[in-house]
Design a protein around this motif. Structure first.
Motif, PDB file in Angstrom:
ATOM      1  N   MET A 669       0.825  -1.217   0.000  1.00 25.67           N
ATOM      2  CA  MET A 669       0.000   0.000   0.000  1.00 25.67           C
ATOM      3  C   MET A 669       0.852   1.257   0.000  1.00 25.67           C
ATOM      4  O   MET A 669       0.345   2.358   0.217  1.00 25.67           O
ATOM      5  N   GLY A 670       2.148   1.106  -0.265  1.00 26.01           N
ATOM      6  CA  GLY A 670       3.036   2.262  -0.246  1.00 26.01           C
ATOM      7  C   GLY A 670       3.050   3.053  -1.545  1.00 26.01           C
ATOM      8  O   GLY A 670       3.675   4.115  -1.613  1.00 26.01           O
ATOM      9  N   GLY A 671       2.421   2.539  -2.596  1.00 24.03           N
ATOM     10  CA  GLY A 671       2.343   3.290  -3.845  1.00 24.03           C
ATOM     11  C   GLY A 671       3.144   2.697  -4.989  1.00 24.03           C
ATOM     12  O   GLY A 671       3.237   3.306  -6.058  1.00 24.03           O
ATOM     13  N   LYS A 672       3.705   1.487  -4.815  1.00 25.05           N
ATOM     14  CA  LYS A 672       4.531   0.894  -5.880  1.00 25.05           C
ATOM     15  C   LYS A 672       3.698   0.615  -7.131  1.00 25.05           C
ATOM     16  O   LYS A 672       4.073   1.001  -8.241  1.00 25.05           O
ATOM     17  N   SER A 673       2.575  -0.069  -6.947  1.00 32.34           N
ATOM     18  CA  SER A 673       1.747  -0.438  -8.095  1.00 32.34           C
ATOM     19  C   SER A 673       1.183   0.790  -8.797  1.00 32.34           C
ATOM     20  O   SER A 673       1.135   0.852 -10.033  1.00 32.34           O
ATOM     21  N   THR A 674       0.762   1.782  -8.017  1.00 34.05           N
ATOM     22  CA  THR A 674       0.218   2.998  -8.623  1.00 34.05           C
ATOM     23  C   THR A 674       1.274   3.721  -9.438  1.00 34.05           C
ATOM     24  O   THR A 674       1.001   4.239 -10.531  1.00 34.05           O
ATOM     25  N   TRP A 675       2.502   3.753  -8.929  1.00 35.47           N
ATOM     26  CA  TRP A 675       3.607   4.390  -9.650  1.00 35.47           C
ATOM     27  C   TRP A 675       3.852   3.697 -10.982  1.00 35.47           C
ATOM     28  O   TRP A 675       4.016   4.340 -12.019  1.00 35.47           O
ATOM     29  N   MET A 676       3.858   2.370 -10.938  1.00 34.98           N
ATOM     30  CA  MET A 676       4.096   1.616 -12.160  1.00 34.98           C
ATOM     31  C   MET A 676       2.960   1.824 -13.160  1.00 34.98           C
ATOM     32  O   MET A 676       3.187   2.033 -14.359  1.00 34.98           O
ATOM     33  N   ARG A 677       1.739   1.762 -12.675  1.00 36.81           N
ATOM     34  CA  ARG A 677       0.598   1.943 -13.580  1.00 36.81           C
ATOM     35  C   ARG A 677       0.598   3.347 -14.184  1.00 36.81           C
ATOM     36  O   ARG A 677       0.244   3.524 -15.362  1.00 36.81           O
ATOM     37  N   SER A 678       0.935   4.353 -13.383  1.00 40.20           N
ATOM     38  CA  SER A 678       0.952   5.720 -13.913  1.00 40.20           C
ATOM     39  C   SER A 678       1.955   5.855 -15.044  1.00 40.20           C
ATOM     40  O   SER A 678       1.728   6.575 -16.017  1.00 40.20           O
ATOM     41  N   CYS A 679       3.071   5.141 -14.956  1.00 35.98           N
ATOM     42  CA  CYS A 679       4.075   5.145 -16.022  1.00 35.98           C
ATOM     43  C   CYS A 679       3.507   4.497 -17.284  1.00 35.98           C
ATOM     44  O   CYS A 679       3.629   5.032 -18.392  1.00 35.98           O
ATOM     45  N   GLY A 680       2.860   3.339 -17.120  1.00 36.44           N
ATOM     46  CA  GLY A 680       2.275   2.658 -18.268  1.00 36.44           C
ATOM     47  C   GLY A 680       1.167   3.457 -18.918  1.00 36.44           C
ATOM     48  O   GLY A 680       1.071   3.536 -20.152  1.00 36.44           O
ATOM     49  N   VAL A 681       0.316   4.080 -18.094  1.00 36.64           N
ATOM     50  CA  VAL A 681      -0.799   4.872 -18.630  1.00 36.64           C
ATOM     51  C   VAL A 681      -0.263   6.074 -19.404  1.00 36.64           C
ATOM     52  O   VAL A 681      -0.779   6.417 -20.482  1.00 36.64           O
ATOM     53  N   ALA A 682       0.787   6.716 -18.882  1.00 35.67           N
ATOM     54  CA  ALA A 682       1.367   7.868 -19.576  1.00 35.67           C
ATOM     55  C   ALA A 682       1.899   7.466 -20.946  1.00 35.67           C
ATOM     56  O   ALA A 682       1.702   8.173 -21.943  1.00 35.67           O
ATOM     57  N   ALA A 683       2.578   6.312 -21.011  1.00 29.98           N
ATOM     58  CA  ALA A 683       3.099   5.837 -22.295  1.00 29.98           C
ATOM     59  C   ALA A 683       1.966   5.547 -23.269  1.00 29.98           C
ATOM     60  O   ALA A 683       2.031   5.897 -24.454  1.00 29.98           O
ATOM     61  N   LEU A 684       0.904   4.902 -22.783  1.00 31.01           N
ATOM     62  CA  LEU A 684      -0.226   4.567 -23.656  1.00 31.01           C
ATOM     63  C   LEU A 684      -0.922   5.834 -24.155  1.00 31.01           C
ATOM     64  O   LEU A 684      -1.233   5.950 -25.343  1.00 31.01           O
ATOM     65  N   LEU A 685      -1.157   6.806 -23.260  1.00 30.05           N
ATOM     66  CA  LEU A 685      -1.824   8.040 -23.664  1.00 30.05           C
ATOM     67  C   LEU A 685      -1.001   8.791 -24.700  1.00 30.05           C
ATOM     68  O   LEU A 685      -1.545   9.339 -25.668  1.00 30.05           O
ATOM     69  N   ALA A 686       0.321   8.818 -24.513  1.00 32.55           N
ATOM     70  CA  ALA A 686       1.183   9.524 -25.459  1.00 32.55           C
ATOM     71  C   ALA A 686       1.091   8.917 -26.850  1.00 32.55           C
ATOM     72  O   ALA A 686       1.002   9.630 -27.858  1.00 32.55           O
ATOM     73  N   HIS A 687       1.082   7.589 -26.934  1.00 30.68           N
ATOM     74  CA  HIS A 687       0.997   6.928 -28.242  1.00 30.68           C
ATOM     75  C   HIS A 687      -0.401   7.038 -28.846  1.00 30.68           C
ATOM     76  O   HIS A 687      -0.576   6.841 -30.050  1.00 30.68           O
ATOM     77  N   GLN A 807       5.282   3.802  16.792  1.00 32.44           N
ATOM     78  CA  GLN A 807       4.762   2.467  16.506  1.00 32.44           C
ATOM     79  C   GLN A 807       3.624   2.464  15.472  1.00 32.44           C
ATOM     80  O   GLN A 807       2.927   1.465  15.306  1.00 32.44           O
ATOM     81  N   GLN A 808       3.467   3.594  14.788  1.00 27.10           N
ATOM     82  CA  GLN A 808       2.432   3.695  13.756  1.00 27.10           C
ATOM     83  C   GLN A 808       3.097   3.824  12.394  1.00 27.10           C
ATOM     84  O   GLN A 808       4.061   4.565  12.219  1.00 27.10           O
ATOM     85  N   LEU A 809       2.567   3.089  11.411  1.00 21.81           N
ATOM     86  CA  LEU A 809       3.118   3.106  10.054  1.00 21.81           C
ATOM     87  C   LEU A 809       2.604   4.329   9.300  1.00 21.81           C
ATOM     88  O   LEU A 809       1.400   4.572   9.236  1.00 21.81           O
ATOM     89  N   LEU A 810       3.539   5.094   8.725  1.00 20.78           N
ATOM     90  CA  LEU A 810       3.199   6.275   7.946  1.00 20.78           C
ATOM     91  C   LEU A 810       3.677   6.049   6.516  1.00 20.78           C
ATOM     92  O   LEU A 810       4.879   6.014   6.244  1.00 20.78           O
ATOM     93  N   LEU A 811       2.736   5.858   5.586  1.00 23.23           N
ATOM     94  CA  LEU A 811       3.060   5.637   4.170  1.00 23.23           C
ATOM     95  C   LEU A 811       3.161   6.985   3.474  1.00 23.23           C
ATOM     96  O   LEU A 811       2.212   7.776   3.480  1.00 23.23           O
ATOM     97  N   LEU A 812       4.318   7.277   2.883  1.00 20.80           N
ATOM     98  CA  LEU A 812       4.576   8.586   2.287  1.00 20.80           C
ATOM     99  C   LEU A 812       4.218   8.649   0.799  1.00 20.80           C
ATOM    100  O   LEU A 812       4.148   9.733   0.229  1.00 20.80           O
ATOM    101  N   HIS A 813       4.045   7.478   0.158  1.00 19.93           N
ATOM    102  CA  HIS A 813       3.687   7.416  -1.262  1.00 19.93           C
ATOM    103  C   HIS A 813       4.679   8.167  -2.141  1.00 19.93           C
ATOM    104  O   HIS A 813       4.307   8.728  -3.182  1.00 19.93           O
TER     105      HIS A 813
END
Length: 917
Positions: A669-687, A807-813
């Motif tokens: 839930m740290g944002g890895k998948s979203t980062w990857m998808r945003s890269c793929g979507v940008a490439a697709l939109l550009a083409h 002791q609390q997890l803080l996800l910075l994305h």
């Protein structure tokens, strides 16, 4: 490919060359997607940048290009024979989707008295039919599509030879392809994604090829239908094609003239598809269809996994088109139905031609910067355009009526104001690709307008009736006069009834008519008592609206009226049939107009989506070099529009000499998948020709976009998560090349930790060293962070930042360089409220396992590593020899145990550390 013989150079002297160079440079500016060709009687010439484009298309080389004129005004040129000219025209219009202008000379070919004689574009091939034949033309509007596939054994390559045929009845299009494919049918899946058939028919069988084909169709959500093998017979196919296909005027009416008919396996599929759809049973299909070859290489390679991973299209059954659920839902601001269909097609078929992409981007950027132009097109002009493609098809099939003709008439009436709006943009690309073709089609449709104005009763249209003018036909005029007299007689009977009953004509008593009863009187329930006992009138019925009744005289008028009305309608039907038959002659123009307007609609939709986003979009810089791929502050366009989301943008950087692969680690839930998808979507939109959600973007022209993202399984199809991962990973390894973008997320789940880690390592290393593609590889196997040390300047580490505060997890994305320092899975477990006893036991077990792994890693780093590896290799060789000499399993195990003890006696720390794990 035919050679350039016998003409090699222009037969012009230096003065004539200079005169032509001067004339050529005097021509108005044009986009690079318009190619100008000069007809020199026995051959043709192409000049400037068009010469380079043409040479690559016809000869796959620029070695045939020559130069004319003198410095500094020298001009490149290419000479084409008539055969090569036809090849070029076909490729430019039907493959590259370019426009063509053909100039002819009014005097000598050595003079400069040129005039533009012929023009052609992908949506308007009428002027070039003698060259192309309508059988090879195509429109781009997407309509329901049927696919047929036949698989044969290729005796030459020992592989699979596939014949594919698609029928798009809405476009009157027959598409075929024949190719060899691998055991996963990777190429077939690409074609299925691009053509988007709703159903695929195959010959009934249960062999391995059918099973592989079924998996492809399941992944692409395409219904699979089995037919008898005999349906895939080409018997009678040529005769059917001779009736269905549209031939050019000078061509022999023989389907064998089409090169597609030489694709024997593809023809078996086409025969099955024609039988399945019963095309030859409908005579309005005759002479309408085009036959083309599918060209998958013209578009960015996408498979079903990539479409799903990037949420390009909504899930089946999702009609909400919510902007946060799919790219189609986000971008669909189209005002026409054919625009909506074209948008979905563009998203499935991103372009690979940099000129075509930049042409789209030019127009979208103009619309973004000109709010007045954008709003006029979106809020006024386009929303008034009906589905011209559907209306044109109704005309062709003789299913249209006067209402349909009037809707077409209204759309054509709007074209002048639309053209005026486009003219105010004062842009060469808009003029060449949109305004000029619309203007020419508007001229072609002028007589259609005149016909409608001459034949339709516009006064009746105001009342909601679509009728032929009585004055258009003598018999209609006579019947109309009779009907009018009968109406007048009925009005007189109303006045008479009002006097008899003491009521107010037109108020308390009214004259009405319907098809069942003809004329009748009606009074309210309050006035019903005035009818009681009056034998002059017969009550029909009493309803909520009042009492309906009639007189004998009115009944006689009704009989005459209905008879006259019936006669009028019969005569009118004959006249309407003639009008529809004439109007059907304009169907090709209407199909072309539909395509151009849908193209404009999608480009406007792109601009509206970009301007209404929470943060600005940017125009991507597309390059043909594969040196770098850089996105600054890229965002996921669907996620950022969700309510309550404050999106944190990140950068993506690939450089050929320093970073081709990112090994991405970090908390769930740290944002890895979203980062990857945003890269793929940008490439697709550009083409696709759309602006991208980023501060800036430099994107190389890609061949393929592959993705293995998400943990899903198909229990109903017998495919586990791990099996699905392996299928998709195998497809990626076969597809990925240096001009590919690959996204891999959390590979290796569903099997043992060491097996999963090993598979993920092997795939990542293969992609980095052999495929050399741009790759984002997210993993929960921390061991993969060692890859950068083994492959420096190729692989780098990146991680999703997270912190533990009180002791609390803080996800910075935020995505930062380097590997994640430690796993935060236990903190995520705490967020999920896992019991404290489980958390504590997990911490103890984690410490124990990490100690064992530390000992393994320590032993690997010692100088005994090489010696330990030598002992293991020697052990395995001896085991292999034992297998060849012993006669039973028990004897073999005894010998192996002896060898094992010998190895252990060597006291190798490396060997012992492996055994401990």
């Amino acid at each position: 490919m035919s050679s350039l013989q016998p003409i090699q150079a222009l037969n012009l002297d230096s003065v004539q060359q200079q005169a032509f160079v001067k004339y050529f440079h005097s021509l108005p500016d044009k986009p690079p997607t318009t190619v100008r060709i000069f007809d020199r009687n026995d051959y043709y010439s192409v000049h400037g940048v068009d010469a380079t484009t043409s040479a690559r298309e016809v000869f796959s080389s620029i070695s045939n290009i020559k130069r004319m004129g003198i410095e500094p005004n020298r001009l490149d040129y290419l000479v084409l024979s008539k055969g090569n000219f036809e090849i070029l025209i076909r490729k430019l219009l039907l493959v590259r989707r370019y426009r063509v202008e053909i100039y002819v000379t009014e005097g000598s070919v050595k003079s400069c008295e040129w005039m533009l004689k012929y023009k052609g574009s992908p949506g308007n091939l009428s002027q070039l039919e003698e060259i192309l034949g309508e059988g090879l033309g195509s429109t781009s509007d997407q309509s329901p599509c049927l696919m047929a596939v036949n698989i044969k054994s290729d005796t030459v390559t020992k592989g699979r030879l596939l014949g594919v045929a698609c029928i798009s009845q809405g476009d009157y299009l027959l598409s075929v392809s024949e190719f060899t494919d691998d055991d996963l049918l990777t190429e077939l899946e690409t074609i299925a994604v691009q053509m988007a058939p709703s159903e695929c028919i195959v010959a009934s069988t249960e062999n391995d090829d059918y099973k592989a084909l079924k998996k492809v169709m399941v992944r692409a959500n395409i219904t699979l239908t089995k037919l008898k093998k005999s349906d895939f017979s080409t018997e009678g196919l040529i005769q059917d094609l001779n009736r269905l296909l549209k031939f050019k005027e000078s061509q022999q009416q023989d389907a064998n003239a089409f090169p597609e008919t030489r694709k024997q396996v593809a023809m078996t599929s086409l025969a099955a598809a024609i039988r399945y759809t019963s095309l030859v049973n409908e005579n309005t299909n005759f002479g309408r269809f085009r036959l083309v070859t599918i060209q998958p290489d013209c578009f960015l390679h996408l498979d079903a996994a990539a479409l799903t991973a990037l949420n390009v299209l909504p899930e089946l059954g999702d009609t909400s088109h919510a902007p946060s659920r799919s790219l189609l839902g986000l971008l669909d601001r189209c005002r026409t139905q054919h625009g909506k269909r074209l948008l979905a097609q563009w998203l499935r078929q991103p372009l690979r031609d940099i000129n075509l992409i930049n042409e789209r981007l030019d127009i979208v950027e103009l619309l973004v910067n000109s709010s007045q132009l954008r709003l006029q097109l979106h809020d006024d002009h386009l929303r008034r355009i009906p589905d011209l493609q559907a209306l044109a098809r109704r005309l062709t099939r003789k299913k249209a009526n006067l209402h349909d003709c009037y809707r077409i008439y209204q759309a054509i009436n709007r074209l002048p104001s639309l053209l005026q709006c486009l003219a105010e943009a004062d842009n060469a690309t808009v003029h060449s690709s949109l305004a000029e073709p619309i203007s020419e089609l508007n001229d072609d449709l002028d007589k259609f307008q005149q016909m409608i104005e001459t034949t339709m009763d516009m006064n009746a249209v105001d009342r909601g009736d679509f009728l032929v003018k009585p004055s258009f036909d003598e018999q209609l005029q006579s019947l109309a006069e009779e009907i009018e007299k009968l109406q007048s007689s009925a009005e007189k009977e109303l006045s008479k009834a009002a006097r008899d009953l003491g009521l107010d004509s037109g108020k308390s008593i009214k004259l009405e008519i319907n098809p069942q009863n003809g004329f009748y009187f009606r009074v309210t329930m309050k006035e019903e008592q005035s009818l009681r006992g009056n034998k002059k009138y017969t009550i029909i019925d009493a309803v909520k609206g009042g009492v309906r009744f009639k007189s004998n005289a009115l009944e006689g008028i009704t009989e005459e009226y209905l008879q006259a009305k019936s006669s009028y309608e019969k005569v009118q039907d004959n006249v309407v049939a003639e009008i529809i038959a004439i109007a059907a002659g304009y169907s090709e123009c209407l199909f072309c107009l539909s395509h151009i307007l849908s193209r404009l609609d999608v480009l406007v939709s792109f601009a509206v989506a970009a301007t209404t986003a929470p943060y600005p979009y940017c125009r991507p810089l597309l390059t043909e070099e594969l040196d770098e791929f850089v996105l600054k502050e890229v965002r996921h366009p669907c996620l950022e529009v969700q309510e309550g989301v404050s999106y944190i943008p990140n950068d993506v950087t690939f450089k050929r000499d320093s970073c081709l692969m990112h090994i991405v680690t970090g908390a769930n839930m740290g944002g890895k998948s979203t980062w990857m998808r945003s890269c793929g979507v940008a490439a697709l939109l550009a083409h696709t020709g759309c602006l991208v959600p980023a501060a800036s973007a430099k994107i190389p022209l890609l061949r393929a976009l592959c993705a293995r993202v998400g943990a899903t399984d198909r229990e109903d199809k017998g495919q586990s998560t791990f099996m699905l991962e392996m299928i998709e990973s195998a497809a990626i390894l076969r597809t990925a090349t240096p001009d590919s973008l690959v996204l891999v997320d959390e590979l290796g789940r569903g099997t043992s930790t060491y097996e999963g880690c090993g598979i993920a390592w092997a795939i990542a290393e293969k992609l980095a060293t052999d495929s050399k593609c741009f790759c984002l590889f997210a993993t929960h196997y921390h061991e993969l962070t060692r890859l950068p040390s083994l492959h420096p300047r190729v692989v780098v580490n990146s991680h999703a930042e997270a912190s533990v505060v009180d002791q609390q997890l803080l996800l910075l994305h935020r995505i930062a360089p380097g590997p994640a320092t430690h796993s935060l899975g236990l903190h995520v477990a705490k967020l999920a409220d896992l019991p404290d006893t489980i958390i504590k036991y997990a911490e103890e077990k984690q410490a124990q396992l990490e100690t064992n792994l530390f000992e393994v890693e320590s032993s690997v780093k010692t100088e005994e590593t090489s010696e330990g590896q030598r002992l293991i290799v020697d052990f395995l060789r001896k085991c292999k020899k034992i297998q060849e000499t012993v006669s039973s399993d028990e004897e073999m195990m005894q010998e192996i145990n002896k060898l094992k003890q010998e190895v252990l006696q060597q006291n190798s720390k490396y060997v012992r550390s492996l055994l401990m794990t």
